[in-house]
Write a protein that holds these residues in place. Structure first.
Motif, mmCIF file in Angstrom:
data_model
loop_
_atom_site.group_PDB
_atom_site.id
_atom_site.type_symbol
_atom_site.label_atom_id
_atom_site.label_comp_id
_atom_site.label_asym_id
_atom_site.label_seq_id
_atom_site.Cartn_x
_atom_site.Cartn_y
_atom_site.Cartn_z
ATOM 1 N N GLN A 260 67.823 34.343 86.688
ATOM 2 C CA GLN A 260 67.876 32.893 86.757
ATOM 3 C C GLN A 260 68.976 32.435 87.725
ATOM 4 O O GLN A 260 69.262 31.238 87.823
ATOM 5 N N GLU A 261 69.583 33.427 88.447
ATOM 6 C CA GLU A 261 70.598 33.086 89.464
ATOM 7 C C GLU A 261 70.309 33.884 90.711
ATOM 8 O O GLU A 261 70.202 35.105 90.680
ATOM 9 N N LEU A 262 70.179 33.173 91.819
ATOM 10 C CA LEU A 262 69.971 33.822 93.116
ATOM 11 C C LEU A 262 71.331 34.251 93.655
ATOM 12 O O LEU A 262 72.305 33.480 93.640
ATOM 13 N N THR A 263 71.365 35.474 94.121
ATOM 14 C CA THR A 263 72.588 36.010 94.711
ATOM 15 C C THR A 263 72.241 36.657 96.033
ATOM 16 O O THR A 263 71.077 36.700 96.439
ATOM 17 N N CYS A 264 73.268 37.185 96.649
ATOM 18 C CA CYS A 264 73.007 37.848 97.925
ATOM 19 C C CYS A 264 72.142 39.082 97.755
ATOM 20 O O CYS A 264 71.324 39.416 98.614
ATOM 21 N N SER A 265 72.261 39.695 96.583
ATOM 22 C CA SER A 265 71.462 40.882 96.348
ATOM 23 C C SER A 265 70.134 40.573 95.660
ATOM 24 O O SER A 265 69.186 41.352 95.752
ATOM 25 N N ASN A 266 70.049 39.459 94.939
ATOM 26 C CA ASN A 266 68.799 39.031 94.284
ATOM 27 C C ASN A 266 68.434 37.650 94.844
ATOM 28 O O ASN A 266 68.749 36.618 94.252
ATOM 29 N N SER A 267 67.795 37.704 95.968
ATOM 30 C CA SER A 267 67.514 36.447 96.677
ATOM 31 C C SER A 267 66.176 35.825 96.315
ATOM 32 O O SER A 267 65.881 34.713 96.757
ATOM 33 N N SER A 297 67.641 27.532 94.748
ATOM 34 C CA SER A 297 68.028 27.046 93.432
ATOM 35 C C SER A 297 67.362 25.704 93.165
ATOM 36 O O SER A 297 66.929 25.002 94.083
ATOM 37 N N GLY A 298 67.257 25.357 91.917
ATOM 38 C CA GLY A 298 66.649 24.081 91.533
ATOM 39 C C GLY A 298 65.968 24.187 90.179
ATOM 40 O O GLY A 298 65.986 25.235 89.522
ATOM 41 N N ILE A 299 65.365 23.074 89.792
ATOM 42 C CA ILE A 299 64.617 23.027 88.528
ATOM 43 C C ILE A 299 63.137 23.133 88.873
ATOM 44 O O ILE A 299 62.601 22.311 89.633
ATOM 45 N N TYR A 300 62.481 24.094 88.280
ATOM 46 C CA TYR A 300 61.074 24.347 88.553
ATOM 47 C C TYR A 300 60.268 24.109 87.268
ATOM 48 O O TYR A 300 60.677 24.552 86.178
ATOM 49 N N SER A 301 59.164 23.397 87.428
ATOM 50 C CA SER A 301 58.324 23.075 86.258
ATOM 51 C C SER A 301 56.886 23.489 86.512
ATOM 52 O O SER A 301 56.432 23.551 87.665
ATOM 53 N N VAL A 302 56.204 23.762 85.430
ATOM 54 C CA VAL A 302 54.790 24.111 85.472
ATOM 55 C C VAL A 302 54.066 23.333 84.377
ATOM 56 O O VAL A 302 54.614 23.105 83.286
ATOM 57 N N ALA A 315 56.593 23.035 80.985
ATOM 58 C CA ALA A 315 57.853 23.739 80.772
ATOM 59 C C ALA A 315 58.622 23.751 82.084
ATOM 60 O O ALA A 315 58.036 23.601 83.167
ATOM 61 N N SER A 316 59.910 23.914 82.010
ATOM 62 C CA SER A 316 60.733 23.952 83.223
ATOM 63 C C SER A 316 61.837 24.981 83.064
ATOM 64 O O SER A 316 62.201 25.370 81.939
ATOM 65 N N ILE A 317 62.376 25.417 84.190
ATOM 66 C CA ILE A 317 63.468 26.383 84.212
ATOM 67 C C ILE A 317 64.386 26.034 85.374
ATOM 68 O O ILE A 317 63.931 25.546 86.421
ATOM 69 N N GLU A 318 65.663 26.279 85.171
ATOM 70 C CA GLU A 318 66.617 26.008 86.250
ATOM 71 C C GLU A 318 67.062 27.332 86.861
ATOM 72 O O GLU A 318 67.494 28.247 86.154
ATOM 73 N N ILE A 319 66.945 27.433 88.178
ATOM 74 C CA ILE A 319 67.388 28.598 88.933
ATOM 75 C C ILE A 319 68.654 28.198 89.694
ATOM 76 O O ILE A 319 68.661 27.218 90.447
#
Length: 360
Positions: A260-267, A297-302, A315-319
Motif C-alpha cells: 500500500q506504499e510505493l517505494t523506489c523498490s516497489n514502484s 499514490s492516491g485514493i483508488y475506488s472500484v 470500496a476504496s484504498i489509499e496508496i
C-alpha cells in the motif's frame, strides 16, 4: 151438418148416408202458444246447451224433431230445432237456431331479443285482437313477462267470450360477448427499478378493479407480490394476474493489495477487487478488470455491480508513496600514496539501506 156413409158388408153390401149435426159453437178456439229459449252458447267450453220449450197453457205435450219428447232438449250441434206443442184441441210449433262459436283468438309475442352482457333481461309482450286472458308458462297471468334466462317461453291465450284457446312461443337465446383481459408491463423490481406500472388491456370497454381497490386500467407497484385485475362488462367478466418479483441481491467488495506504499523498490501496486455476487467491475478510470496496476499514490475506488438486480457496492484504498533518496557518507577518506597503497572506506547512512560499492 156433416154426412157420412156406413157400409155393411156382412151380407150384401149396402151404403147408408147418416147425417150428423155438429154444433160448431161448442168447439173452443186454439189459443195455444209455444216458444223455445236457448240456454247458453255452444263454444269451446260449453259443448252442449239446453233448449227449453215453454207454452202458455198447462198440460201440453212437447215433441221435438227426431221424436224427442219433453219440454227440455239437450243439443250439442248447431242447427235449427223445432218443437211441437199439443193439447186436446190443437198443435202449434216453434223453432230456434243454435249457433256454435269456436273461433280461436289470435296472439303474437313481441320483444324477443338475445340476452347479452349488457342486456340482462327482455320483456315479452303478448297481444291479441280479442278480449283474452293470458297465462305464461310458470302461471304468470299478465300480458307481459320479464325474462332473465335463455330458453323457450310460451303463452296460452283464452278468449273470454267463447273459451277457445291458442298458444304461441318464442325462444330467447344467450349471446354474451367474449370478454378477455391481459396485463402488460415489466414484472421485475430491482435496485435500479423500484417502481413499475402494470397495464390491464381488454377487448371490450370494461371496468377494471385491481386488488387493492384500484379502478383504473393501470396500477403502480413498488413491492413484490401477485397483482390481479377483474374486468367487468355488464354481467360478464374476466380476470388476469401477474406475479411481480423483486431481485435485490447486494454485492460486496474489498480492495486488496500486496503493498500500500510505493517505494523506489516497489514502484507498482497491484490492486485486486475481491467481490461477492458481482459480475461487473468499474474502476474510476473506466477499467473493467478485476485488477488494476497503479504507479502513483492516491485514493483508488472500484464499483461492483450485480447486473441481475442492478445493485452495486463500492470500496476504496489509499496508496501512499515513499521515494526519498537515502543519505550516505563515506568516512576515512585518506589519499593513497607511495607509502600507503590501500585503505578501508566505511559508508554511513541513517536509513535502512543496502550498500553496493563501485570503482567508477
Amino acid at each position: 151438418a156433416y154426412s157420412c156413409y156406413v157400409v155393411n158388408c156382412a151380407g150384401k153390401c149396402t151404403t147408408k148416408e147418416v147425417v150428423v149435426e155438429v154444433d160448431e159453437t161448442a168447439i173452443p178456439d186454439c189459443n195455444l202458444e209455444v216458444g223455445i229459449s236457448v240456454q247458453g252458447q255452444l263454444n269451446c267450453t260449453m259443448t252442449s246447451v239446453n233448449l227449453v220449450a215453454t207454452a202458455n197453457e198447462m198440460g201440453v205435450t212437447y215433441t221435438w224433431t227426431g221424436s224427442t219428447t219433453g219440454s227440455v232438449r239437450q243439443v250439442s250441434n248447431e242447427g235449427t230445432y223445432v218443437v211441437s206443442a199439443s193439447n186436446a184441441f190443437c198443435v202449434v210449433t216453434a223453432s230456434a237456431s243454435v249457433v256454435k262459436d269456436v273461433t280461436k283468438p289470435t296472439v303474437s309475442i313481441l320483444g324477443a331479443e338475445d340476452l347479452t352482457c349488457l342486456k340482462t333481461n327482455v320483456v315479452l309482450s303478448a297481444s291479441s285482437s280479442q278480449v283474452v286472458d293470458y297465462v305464461w308458462v310458470g302461471t304468470y297471468t299478465s300480458s307481459s313477462l320479464n325474462v332473465t334466462d335463455s330458453g323457450t317461453y310460451s303463452v296460452l291465450v283464452t278468449n273470454v267470450v267463447n273459451g277457445c284457446t291458442v298458444s304461441d312461443e318464442v325462444t330467447i337465446n344467450e349471446s354474451k360477448e367474449n370478454v378477455s383481459v391481459f396485463i402488460s408491463g415489466n414484472s421485475r423490481l430491482n435496485c435500479l427499478v423500484n417502481e413499475i406500472t402494470l397495464t390491464a388491456n381488454s377487448n371490450q370497454p370494461v371496468n377494471y378493479v385491481w386488488n387493492g381497490d384500484i379502478t383504473t386500467n393501470t396500477k403502480r407497484v413498488t413491492a413484490a407480490g401477485v397483482n390481479s385485475v377483474v374486468a367487468t362488462y355488464g354481467v360478464c367478466s374476466a380476470s388476469a394476474s401477474v406475479s411481480v418479483s423483486a431481485i435485490n441481491t447486494m454485492p460486496t467488495v474489498e480492495i486488496e493489495s500486496p503493498i500500500q506504499e510505493l517505494t523506489c523498490s516497489n514502484s507498482v501496486a497491484v490492486l485486486s477487487a475481491v467481490a461477492v455476487s458481482a459480475d461487473r467491475y468499474d474502476w474510476a478510470n473506466y477499467d473493467e478488470n478485476v485488477t488494476r496496476n497503479v504507479i502513483n499514490s492516491g485514493i483508488y475506488s472500484v464499483k461492483v455491480i450485480n447486473q441481475e438486480s442492478g445493485c452495486s457496492a463500492s470500496a476504496s484504498i489509499e496508496i501512499t508513496e515513499n521515494k526519498n533518496l537515502p543519505e550516505v557518507t563515506i568516512g576515512n577518506r585518506t589519499k593513497l600514496s607511495c607509502s600507503r597503497s590501500d585503505l578501508s572506506l566505511t559508508a554511513f547512512s541513517d536509513d535502512a539501506v543496502s550498500y553496493v560499492w563501485s570503482t567508477g
